[in-house]
Design a protein around this motif. Sequence first.
Motif, PDB file in Angstrom:
ATOM      1  N   MET A  50       0.760  -1.068  -0.001  1.00  0.00           N
ATOM      2  CA  MET A  50       0.149  -0.062  -0.115  1.00  0.00           C
ATOM      3  C   MET A  50       0.771   1.258   0.080  1.00  0.00           C
ATOM      4  O   MET A  50       2.061   1.226   0.358  1.00  0.00           O
ATOM      5  CB  MET A  50      -0.771  -0.015   1.171  1.00  0.00           C
ATOM      6  N   GLY A  51       0.280   2.436  -0.306  1.00  0.00           N
ATOM      7  CA  GLY A  51       1.063   3.540  -0.306  1.00  0.00           C
ATOM      8  C   GLY A  51      -0.007   4.803  -0.620  1.00  0.00           C
ATOM      9  O   GLY A  51      -1.160   4.647  -1.113  1.00  0.00           O
ATOM     10  N   HIS A  52       0.525   5.951  -0.401  1.00  0.00           N
ATOM     11  CA  HIS A  52       0.119   7.138  -0.529  1.00  0.00           C
ATOM     12  C   HIS A  52       0.997   8.110  -1.127  1.00  0.00           C
ATOM     13  O   HIS A  52       2.024   8.325  -0.589  1.00  0.00           O
ATOM     14  CB  HIS A  52      -0.510   7.750   0.771  1.00  0.00           C
ATOM     15  N   SER A  53       0.762   8.203  -2.341  1.00  0.00           N
ATOM     16  CA  SER A  53       1.836   9.363  -3.169  1.00  0.00           C
ATOM     17  C   SER A  53       3.173   8.604  -3.226  1.00  0.00           C
ATOM     18  O   SER A  53       4.225   9.369  -3.852  1.00  0.00           O
ATOM     19  CB  SER A  53       1.952  10.679  -2.768  1.00  0.00           C
ATOM     20  N   LYS A  54       3.292   7.472  -3.080  1.00  0.00           N
ATOM     21  CA  LYS A  54       4.501   6.597  -3.027  1.00  0.00           C
ATOM     22  C   LYS A  54       4.181   5.205  -3.741  1.00  0.00           C
ATOM     23  O   LYS A  54       3.192   4.799  -3.632  1.00  0.00           O
ATOM     24  CB  LYS A  54       5.255   6.199  -1.742  1.00  0.00           C
ATOM     25  N   HIS A  55       5.193   4.693  -4.508  1.00  0.00           N
ATOM     26  CA  HIS A  55       4.990   3.512  -5.483  1.00  0.00           C
ATOM     27  C   HIS A  55       6.109   2.777  -5.544  1.00  0.00           C
ATOM     28  O   HIS A  55       7.184   3.173  -5.756  1.00  0.00           O
ATOM     29  CB  HIS A  55       4.349   4.027  -6.908  1.00  0.00           C
ATOM     30  N   PRO A  56       5.850   1.281  -5.569  1.00  0.00           N
ATOM     31  CA  PRO A  56       6.941   0.548  -6.063  1.00  0.00           C
ATOM     32  C   PRO A  56       7.431   0.578  -7.408  1.00  0.00           C
ATOM     33  O   PRO A  56       6.383   1.142  -8.105  1.00  0.00           O
ATOM     34  CB  PRO A  56       6.401  -0.828  -5.657  1.00  0.00           C
TER      35      PRO A  56
END
Length: 127
Positions: free
Chosen positions: A98-104
């Motif tokens: 999961m993320g908010h304004s961040k991505h793998p």
Amino acid sequence: MKEIKSFSFRYGRNDGYMAWYRLDNEKGVNVGIDLYDGEERSLRCEPAQELAVELAKLLEEKNAAAWDGFYDIETCICAGDSWVFHAYGKEGEEIHAMGHSKHPEGFAEMKQALDDFFGKIYQEYRV
């Protein structure tokens, strides 16, 4: 992940766009699609078993397993996108991210592939 037991991907942006894709393969394949982009659209269907196999292949091709454990939230940004990804395999495999304004790595490609995959189901099975 060779066989999917269940899958969920939720994605939303601060402009109101939202997509939630689900596939449950516990007792036959059930798909749920909820979309909102100024207009709310939903679909519940029981597609062919092959779609669960196709989704498993897509997740493998996009290396979804590398996402397991990704958790990164940009705490100082209220705007942006938020997402949650869960996949469970029939052999006990699990992927949670999961993320908010961040991505793998590979997030944009995976999101596009999921949009295309579930968009095709939506077009084919909607009433």
